[in-house]
Design an enzyme around this catalytic site. Structure first.
Site, short mmCIF file in Angstrom:
data_model
loop_
_atom_site.label_atom_id
_atom_site.label_comp_id
_atom_site.label_asym_id
_atom_site.label_seq_id
_atom_site.Cartn_x
_atom_site.Cartn_y
_atom_site.Cartn_z
CG ASP A 149 75.73 88.32 127.37
OD1 ASP A 149 76.69 89.55 127.94
OD2 ASP A 149 75.48 88.19 126.59
CG ASP A 183 77.96 93.88 127.70
OD1 ASP A 183 78.67 94.03 127.20
OD2 ASP A 183 76.85 93.22 128.10
#
Length: 219
Positions: A149, A183
């Site tokens: 991330d 995401d």
């Protein structure tokens, strides 16, 4: 929407997602940040759990190793299910809005499962060093990779006024989650289904109405 357009969307999302993750892994040390704007930073973290960093072993009496394996296997089944949903939607010529949304969800889910399945054997550790791809000292094994991330939007990062009871002087930030392109793709697809629900499922509802009319006529 036909299958060629759907595949193109999936390939495009996967390409951007994986290129961005591999770049971060091979150029950033875990925890490094780069300020793009005051409200947008590139902040490298790794997520070995589910959404928001949650882990199964936080809720169940199992080891972290077992929890990670269960999560990865679950993700594989979920990706397979979403893939079938997409195939079935295209085959039955459901609305383009539905196919587009499910294509985004499938691409995002597949992007993160690539991390979970392969990254553990492709990279070495990012703690205190920049990771190397195709290393002789991988940090994990098959199915035990961590999701990369890096997108961080601290839109508000301030301190509560001292005059406020209980909160005065404490830090306050808005939108702390750090996420990735996969995401974003999943969230966008789900958002489309929620906001454009009637349009997305229009074809299916029309078919259901026709079947109901036919059944009523046969009675």
């Amino acid at each position: 929407m036909n299958i060629k357009k759907s595949v193109l969307i999936i390939i495009l999302v996967l390409f951007i997602d994986q290129v961005s993750k591999i770049y971060i892994k091979t150029h950033f040390v875990l925890g490094d940040s780069y300020v793009v704007f005051d409200w947008f930073k590139i902040h490298f973290i790794e997520n070995s759990g589910a959404a928001w960093g949650a882990k199964l072993n936080d809720f169940l009496p199992i080891s972290e190793h077992t929890a990670k394996l269960i999560l990865t296997v679950f993700r594989l089944f979920a990706v397979a299910g979403i893939g079938y949903w997409l195939y079935d939607s295209i085959k039955k010529q459901f609305s383009g809005t539905l196919v587009f949304a499910v294509s985004l969800i499938f691409a995002g889910a597949l992007g993160n499962i690539i991390d979970s399945v392969f990254y553990g054997v492709l990279f070495n550790e990012s703690i205190g060093q920049v990771a190397t791809m195709f290393t002789d000292e991988p940090y994990g094994g098959w199915f035990f990779g961590k999701v990369v991330d890096m997108l961080y939007f601290p839109m508000i990062d301030t301190t509560w006024p001292n005059w406020m009871p209980y909160l005065g002087g404490k830090s306050f930030s808005f939108f702390d989650p750090v996420f990735n392109i996969a995401d974003m793709s999943i969230s966008t697809g789900v958002g489309i289904l929620l906001v454009f629900n009637k349009k997305a499922f229009a074809h299916k509802k029309e078919d259901d109405a026709i079947e109901e009319n036919q059944d009523a006529g046969n009675e």
